[in-house]
Design a protein around this motif. Sequence first.
Motif, short mmCIF file in Angstrom:
data_model
loop_
_atom_site.label_atom_id
_atom_site.label_comp_id
_atom_site.label_asym_id
_atom_site.label_seq_id
_atom_site.Cartn_x
_atom_site.Cartn_y
_atom_site.Cartn_z
N ASN A 133 54.00 41.41 39.18
CA ASN A 133 53.22 42.62 39.41
C ASN A 133 53.01 42.84 40.90
O ASN A 133 53.10 41.90 41.70
CB ASN A 133 51.88 42.57 38.67
CG ASN A 133 50.95 41.49 39.19
OD1 ASN A 133 50.31 41.64 40.24
ND2 ASN A 133 50.87 40.38 38.46
N ARG A 156 49.67 47.40 39.58
CA ARG A 156 48.23 47.29 39.41
C ARG A 156 47.56 47.99 40.58
O ARG A 156 47.96 47.79 41.74
CB ARG A 156 47.81 45.82 39.33
CG ARG A 156 48.42 45.08 38.15
CD ARG A 156 47.96 43.63 38.08
NE ARG A 156 48.50 42.95 36.91
CZ ARG A 156 48.26 41.68 36.60
NH1 ARG A 156 47.43 40.94 37.37
NH2 ARG A 156 48.81 41.13 35.54
N LYS A 174 41.08 41.29 44.65
CA LYS A 174 40.98 39.91 44.18
C LYS A 174 40.88 39.84 42.66
O LYS A 174 41.38 38.91 42.03
CB LYS A 174 39.76 39.24 44.83
CG LYS A 174 39.92 39.03 46.33
CD LYS A 174 38.65 38.46 46.95
CE LYS A 174 38.81 38.31 48.47
NZ LYS A 174 37.56 37.81 49.10
N ALA A 175 40.26 40.84 42.07
CA ALA A 175 40.15 40.86 40.61
C ALA A 175 41.49 41.14 39.93
O ALA A 175 41.73 40.68 38.81
CB ALA A 175 39.13 41.92 40.18
N LEU A 176 42.37 41.84 40.63
CA LEU A 176 43.66 42.21 40.04
C LEU A 176 44.73 41.15 40.24
O LEU A 176 45.64 41.01 39.41
CB LEU A 176 44.15 43.53 40.66
CG LEU A 176 43.37 44.79 40.32
CD1 LEU A 176 43.80 45.92 41.25
CD2 LEU A 176 43.60 45.18 38.87
N ALA A 177 44.67 40.41 41.34
CA ALA A 177 45.74 39.49 41.69
C ALA A 177 45.73 38.26 40.79
O ALA A 177 44.67 37.77 40.37
CB ALA A 177 45.60 39.07 43.15
N ASP A 178 46.93 37.77 40.48
CA ASP A 178 47.07 36.52 39.74
C ASP A 178 48.31 35.79 40.23
O ASP A 178 48.90 36.17 41.25
CB ASP A 178 47.10 36.77 38.23
CG ASP A 178 48.27 37.65 37.78
OD1 ASP A 178 49.26 37.75 38.53
OD2 ASP A 178 48.20 38.23 36.69
N GLU A 179 48.74 34.76 39.50
CA GLU A 179 49.86 33.94 39.95
C GLU A 179 51.18 34.68 39.92
O GLU A 179 52.19 34.23 40.50
CB GLU A 179 49.97 32.67 39.10
CG GLU A 179 50.37 32.91 37.64
CD GLU A 179 49.18 33.26 36.75
OE1 GLU A 179 49.37 33.34 35.51
OE2 GLU A 179 48.07 33.43 37.28
N ASN A 180 51.23 35.85 39.27
CA ASN A 180 52.46 36.64 39.19
C ASN A 180 52.48 37.81 40.17
O ASN A 180 53.42 38.61 40.16
CB ASN A 180 52.66 37.17 37.77
CG ASN A 180 52.93 36.05 36.78
OD1 ASN A 180 53.72 35.15 37.06
ND2 ASN A 180 52.27 36.10 35.63
N THR A 181 51.45 37.93 41.00
CA THR A 181 51.41 39.01 41.99
C THR A 181 52.33 38.68 43.15
O THR A 181 52.31 37.56 43.68
CB THR A 181 49.97 39.22 42.51
OG1 THR A 181 49.10 39.47 41.40
CG2 THR A 181 49.91 40.39 43.47
N LEU A 212 45.93 34.82 48.89
CA LEU A 212 46.50 35.06 47.57
C LEU A 212 47.95 34.61 47.45
O LEU A 212 48.51 34.58 46.35
CB LEU A 212 46.41 36.55 47.23
CG LEU A 212 45.00 37.14 47.10
CD1 LEU A 212 45.06 38.66 46.94
CD2 LEU A 212 44.26 36.51 45.92
#
Length: 442
Positions: A133, A156, A174-181, A212
Amino acid sequence: MENGSKKRWGFQGNQELKKAAAITIRGVLNTLLSNLSEEDQRPVIPLGHGDPSAFPCFRTTPVAEDAIVDAVRSANFNSYAPTVGLLPARRAVAEYLSGDLPYQLSADDIYLTIGCTQAIEIMIQVLARPGANILLPRPGFPYYEAQTAAKNLEARHFDLLPDQDWEVDFESVKALADENTVAIVIINPGNPSGSVFTYEHLKKVAEMARELGIMVISDEVYGQFAFGSKPFVPMGVFGSIVPIVTVGSISKRWVVPGWRLGWLVTNDLNGILHKTGWTVSRGNKPSQFTLELDYVYLIGVVESIISCLDISTDPVTFIQGAVPEILEKTKKDFFSNTISILRECTDIIYERLKDIPCIICPHKPEGSMFVMVKLNLSLLKDINDDVEFCMKLSKEESVIVLPGVAVGMKDWLRVTFAIDPPSLEDGLGRIKAFYHRHAKKE
């Protein structure tokens, strides 16, 4: 066919491309243009797109025109160019952009593209992988959404805050980001917001991206179009903090969007975008005894950019040939004159909008060619949303304004002020008349 049967063909159009195209600004503007009244003999006022080249006051410099003529007549640029671009042109772009950076770019950091849009397309294609993403600003430039939809990369959206000069809402990021960003996109100066980010704000973006573990794609197609209190700061200044890819072009600053010459730049002082190698998927080191499934070979971003360019169309060779002369010989007074006109137009639109009660302008624009304004629909008797506002405006007043839903903000409008000042005055006068015609009676 025999027995009246119909042949079943094994092909059809790509539905995903149709969906992606529906997102674009061009698609929305074409709908509005098709809604114009044939009975209205007044000239159409184009307040919907960022191309002021049709107006004589925004004509490009003779230096650029002469450079194109010289390149064509030289007969030196009739052949195919290298996929990354002609070396003299890449050197010229590196020198031009390095003037605002604390370090020197080289030609190897520059990749020439067919306008800034192809640079965007290449980066989306390079980063797209199953499950990945990317973080896009809202409001933003919908070409990113169109490309992510076409390339199956999840988009996103983080918010830009209108009551804080359209700065990034870091908490939403920060709320949107994850390990696939994989990346965050920053557009500065802002399209569609008209904002200009400060040095401090951009540094905070870089530090957050580093935290991130994602790259920054900095869209600077309106770079140097800053005419308020804040100077333009290129994101590449922070290339030592986080890997940055900058996209830009000559389209806006030289007012030649039809020439389609852009660039993709790697601002990557730590060489992260070049890194390739093996990564272990099962805790084993690659060896002659290791199964293929035990490890994966990672392709570097730069390697992938070059691969993408190898299967893409190139910018026109003679325009590449003209780039060194255009960048090196254009005089400062050409740029200062353009900024002066934009500043005048900014003053006009900011003051005239105050006379239209249904339109709220949260901030006077300080950069690019646009301003985002909010509709107060409660003051209108027969208009329910931004799309209906723009459709009726085009039909009744022959004024084209982009509905905010096209850039991610329903019941807002993106208004272009980069047209000649008399036409801008005329267009805003028509919008005022439109408001009075549709205003609720007290």
